[in-house]
Design an enzyme around this catalytic site. Structure first.
Site, PDB file in Angstrom:
ATOM      1  N   HIS B 280       0.825  -1.213   0.000  1.00 19.26           N
ATOM      2  CA  HIS B 280       0.000   0.000   0.000  1.00 19.26           C
ATOM      3  C   HIS B 280       0.854   1.257   0.000  1.00 19.26           C
ATOM      4  O   HIS B 280       1.872   1.340   0.683  1.00 19.26           O
ATOM      5  CB  HIS B 280      -1.037   0.000   1.120  1.00 19.26           C
ATOM      6  CG  HIS B 280      -0.495   0.071   2.517  1.00 19.26           C
ATOM      7  ND1 HIS B 280      -0.147   1.263   3.106  1.00 19.26           N
ATOM      8  CD2 HIS B 280      -0.272  -0.890   3.439  1.00 19.26           C
ATOM      9  CE1 HIS B 280       0.271   1.022   4.343  1.00 19.26           C
ATOM     10  NE2 HIS B 280       0.212  -0.281   4.579  1.00 19.26           N
ATOM     11  N   ASP B 292       6.157   0.476   6.644  1.00  9.86           N
ATOM     12  CA  ASP B 292       4.700   0.400   6.509  1.00  9.86           C
ATOM     13  C   ASP B 292       4.233   1.526   5.614  1.00  9.86           C
ATOM     14  O   ASP B 292       3.921   2.598   6.091  1.00  9.86           O
ATOM     15  CB  ASP B 292       4.051   0.477   7.889  1.00  9.86           C
ATOM     16  CG  ASP B 292       2.569   0.211   7.857  1.00  9.86           C
ATOM     17  OD1 ASP B 292       2.071  -0.295   6.850  1.00  9.86           O
ATOM     18  OD2 ASP B 292       1.903   0.529   8.863  1.00  9.86           O
ATOM     19  N   GLU B 326      -4.789   2.077   2.644  1.00 14.60           N
ATOM     20  CA  GLU B 326      -4.927   0.898   3.494  1.00 14.60           C
ATOM     21  C   GLU B 326      -5.135   1.296   4.947  1.00 14.60           C
ATOM     22  O   GLU B 326      -5.914   0.695   5.667  1.00 14.60           O
ATOM     23  CB  GLU B 326      -3.675   0.017   3.364  1.00 14.60           C
ATOM     24  CG  GLU B 326      -3.777  -1.342   4.073  1.00 14.60           C
ATOM     25  CD  GLU B 326      -3.331  -1.336   5.537  1.00 14.60           C
ATOM     26  OE1 GLU B 326      -3.662  -2.296   6.253  1.00 14.60           O
ATOM     27  OE2 GLU B 326      -2.679  -0.375   5.973  1.00 14.60           O
ATOM     28  N   GLU B 327      -4.420   2.351   5.379  1.00 15.69           N
ATOM     29  CA  GLU B 327      -4.329   2.618   6.818  1.00 15.69           C
ATOM     30  C   GLU B 327      -5.641   2.957   7.492  1.00 15.69           C
ATOM     31  O   GLU B 327      -5.928   2.451   8.564  1.00 15.69           O
ATOM     32  CB  GLU B 327      -3.301   3.744   7.084  1.00 15.69           C
ATOM     33  CG  GLU B 327      -1.851   3.347   6.797  1.00 15.69           C
ATOM     34  CD  GLU B 327      -1.329   2.234   7.693  1.00 15.69           C
ATOM     35  OE1 GLU B 327      -2.064   1.761   8.570  1.00 15.69           O
ATOM     36  OE2 GLU B 327      -0.170   1.831   7.501  1.00 15.69           O
ATOM     37  N   ASP B 354       3.057  -6.465   3.308  1.00 13.27           N
ATOM     38  CA  ASP B 354       2.698  -5.359   4.200  1.00 13.27           C
ATOM     39  C   ASP B 354       3.000  -5.712   5.657  1.00 13.27           C
ATOM     40  O   ASP B 354       2.210  -5.456   6.548  1.00 13.27           O
ATOM     41  CB  ASP B 354       1.218  -4.979   4.023  1.00 13.27           C
ATOM     42  CG  ASP B 354       0.830  -3.775   4.862  1.00 13.27           C
ATOM     43  OD1 ASP B 354       1.729  -2.994   5.255  1.00 13.27           O
ATOM     44  OD2 ASP B 354      -0.373  -3.603   5.147  1.00 13.27           O
ATOM     45  N   HIS B 425       3.671   2.594  12.806  1.00 13.69           N
ATOM     46  CA  HIS B 425       2.796   3.762  13.038  1.00 13.69           C
ATOM     47  C   HIS B 425       3.427   4.788  13.975  1.00 13.69           C
ATOM     48  O   HIS B 425       2.704   5.607  14.549  1.00 13.69           O
ATOM     49  CB  HIS B 425       1.423   3.341  13.600  1.00 13.69           C
ATOM     50  CG  HIS B 425       0.641   2.457  12.682  1.00 13.69           C
ATOM     51  ND1 HIS B 425      -0.602   1.953  13.024  1.00 13.69           N
ATOM     52  CD2 HIS B 425       0.899   1.976  11.443  1.00 13.69           C
ATOM     53  CE1 HIS B 425      -1.056   1.197  12.036  1.00 13.69           C
ATOM     54  NE2 HIS B 425      -0.159   1.198  11.066  1.00 13.69           N
TER      55      HIS B 425
END
Lengths: 458, 458
Positions: B280, B292, B326-327, B354, B425
């Site tokens: 992504h 990520d 995606e997130e 991912d 994140h």
């Protein structure tokens, strides 16, 4: 134990065998939970690396590290902790080295990032200024031997990216660091520059041990980073008579006193039979010695702490050894072997962690096939922990000494090797490059293996 | 190909079968050598992460990243590159959030390091000041539901260290981030503070998506780092009526336009049959979105580049998809599935990366047993590359959409998971946390798997 475990196994019923496997599996789970929850490995490593830092043989850091090791082993719950004296080489880097490209173009070229190789001689205060000849390999050196006299030989041998296991790339390339200086001095070179043993995407120079062939003059030897090696190579393409100025300030002082730091948990059934596990306490002077080999030391200590915390009293004597002077002499490993042989000690297995504190992938062994087969029969116990490779040959420089001298089965932890040569012997081998869980999983893997070796012998 | 490979295999002689295995093994070696020597993955990642950086859906970074993706795919040699439009949520963090412990002791306590959770509402400019109640779990919340009104609920659920695979710890803990706010709002809480989903040895707060249950008031939600969570918990032990002041400035704007970036290598034999691989393109706003999922994007692009560089023309159409959003919405994955279904496309396999650009350990799959058995029969080809785990169930959030909608076999790369939740994140998910070779070995693993799926079907 090893004398009667086999008959017992052969006569025991299948349900008993299944029960034993389940017990081992539960023991593994207890060991893993203890280490992943209460490990002291990371906290110990922080002190060793960030408070003591570099600890080359003979340095003040060596002395501090020995004291730290004694204390950490006592706190981990050892029955006894003692020092084993050995003479160690005492090489000092001296004031910071430097090297510069001297071009007729007179454009600005930043100084090369350099490190003198360990054990190398200094250039003298005036330094050395000489034309540079780039050499691709020892074969290339032979072909160009008539052009070497009076020049600085630049070994630009590339660390091969196509080996999957990076230690193979290292094994392939490290001879230029180890014996490149004398090979070049044989043909009249004044100094050598070695492309660092790394495929890191950075410009850190990587030091490491070299040795001289006494038949030839001792000449200075430095490592440069990969970006600088590429730069130097490019500039040499354009300007054949390019010179380099280099100055190193290293020297070898007389041998001094160092120590292996040794702790024991006495065996409850066979105290005279010894299982050894260790890493090396010394490190290069240019970094914190985190992955090389602070992690091996704190993992070995962690095994002891875990056995004590879980009330696992080994049947055989478990000996933790923090070896002296692996990096530029292996005197600690040699002394350990020498004393064990002189005392006619009974050793059943020696295990080392000196390949970084990364996620464990398996173990390599040097031992007879039937012993290896026994270890491989334990592989299912390791599978839930993603430790799956038990096929390789190996051991480790320190435990290799006693293994060879006395014919002892040896093994080494195999961590994932991809990041090791980004930082091996370079300034970036520091505490912050170690992941807590990867370190702990390595300690668990070794603790599990030693638990089984202790339970069932080899 | 998949329609007649089995009969061919069954009738071919053993020497022919051995020849085929050797050919596949050589193809793997060629793919690995190409990627480990000439990969563009790391260089591409550097641009995406350090020049573009954070690229949350709706942000200027998203638009730049889409343009970057188109260009990188063209340069990798795609037959066609196109954008697939989809509406995406547009959440903005606003000015920097803050939170402080307010103690009657009046000693100095540094501000908490905080991040508002993705999709959460702001506190209003005055912020919220309220007593804090620490909650250990949803069961604990139920037990204390009468004490929650008017308070800030502090979910201090610990990321479990005893799972070996860290995604299991994540799966265990993430519900407090995902639906903790509404669960607390149901009982009158004014805001929630969540202990970050991490066992990293640091204090980075970790954001991530949350969602509200429309039945209850929408209240602000923030994550705090582990050291601050421990601090807050300790202070609450001493001082039951401790308050926290927090202010967040987030809001959800109207949906906006984003795109999946799609490239194709047309199949030479079955162009209508599609193999999809992707990662992504979006990331959180607080970091560079390196692991990520910049790594997944550049790995997918690298597969295309490698096939072109080696002259491997796939039999089936190979489609690279850089998924949007995606997130905090999965709108890209949903759109891809919706369009494929509407067009009645034939998909034979979908693969995702991912889970970080770390050393690959294997793949997880969701597919019928006979297809999985076929893939497992290829395991020996991967063994020299230390890619050994083909047993797990899995897929990935983006490819999961089409897999579920159309019943397509799916898979995901399984990198080593130990470091992922140190930075997932959080502000430290940056380019410098990615190792070039680990990234490349992941790309190789996927390229090898897709090579076989293309050769032999599923």
């Amino acid at each position: 134990m090893r004398r009667y475990i086999l008959p017992v196994l052969l006569t025991c019923s299948l349900p008993a065998l299944a029960q034993q496997k389940e017990d081992d599996s539960l023991a593994f789970r207890r060991i893993a939970n203890e280490i992943l929850t209460n490990s002291m490995a990371y906290a110990n490593l922080k002190v060793l690396t960030t408070e003591i830092g570099g600890r080359l043989a003979g340095s003040p850091g060596m002395v501090k590290a020995e004291k730290w090791g004694e204390k950490a082993l006592q706190e981990a719950g050892a029955d006894t902790v003692y020092l084993q004296e050995c003479m160690v080489p005492h090489w000092v880097r001296g004031a910071k080295e430097e090297a510069r490209i001297i071009s007729r173009r007179r454009d600005f070229i930043p100084p090369l990032a350099v490190l003198a190789l360990g054990n190398s001689v200094g250039s003298g205060p005036a330094g050395i200024t000489a034309p540079v000849i780039e050499i691709a390999s020892f074969d290339d050196l032979e072909a160009k031997k008539d052009q070497v006299k009076g020049k600085i030989v630049f070994y630009n041998y590339h660390f091969k990216p196509t080996f999957i296991h990076t230690f193979e790339s290292y094994g392939d390339a490290v001879k230029y660091r180890g014996r490149g200086a004398s090979a070049a001095a044989k043909y009249g070179a004044t100094a050598v520059i070695v492309r660092s043993m790394s495929h890191g995407a950075n410009n850190f120079p990587h030091t490491g041990a070299m040795s001289y062939d006494e038949a030839y003059p001792k000449i200075p030897a430095i490592a440069i980073g990969l970006e600088d090696a590429d730069l130097l190579s490019r500039r040499l393409q354009d300007e054949k008579d390019l010179k380099v100025y280099l100055r190193t300030n290293a020297k070898m002082l007389p041998d001094t006193i160092g120590h292996n730091v040794i702790a024991e948990l006495k065996g409850s059934e066979h105290p005279e039979q010894i299982i050894t596990v260790g890493g090396h306490l010394d490190s290069w002077d240019v970094n914190e010695g985190a992955h090389d080999d602070g992690t091996g030391c704190v993992q070995a200590i962690e095994i002891l702490r875990t056995f004590k915390a879980l009330g696992i009293r080994p049947k055989h004597t478990l000996r933790i050894v923090l070896f002296a002077n692996e990096e530029n002499g292996t005197r600690g490993g040699k002394k350990y072997a020498e004393v064990a042989k002189a005392k006619n000690e009974q050793h059943i297995f020696v295990l080392e962690s000196d390949a970084g504190g990364f996620t464990p992938r398996g173990f390599a062994f040097t031992m007879p096939v039937e012993k290896r087969a026994k270890i491989q029969s334990w592989a299912p116990l390791f599978r839930p922990y993603d430790v799956t490779d038990f096929t390789g040959e190996g051991g480790g420089v320190d435990v290799g000494q006693i293994a060879e001298a006395m014919g002892i089965p040896m093994g080494e932890l195999l961590p994932d090797s991809q990041r090791y040569f980004d930082l091996h012997h370079a300034a970036n081998d520091v505490f912050s490059a170690v992941n807590k869980r990867e370190l702990e999983l390595g300690a668990f893997s070794m603790a599990g293996l030693l638990y089984l070796v202790d339970q069932y012998g080899l």
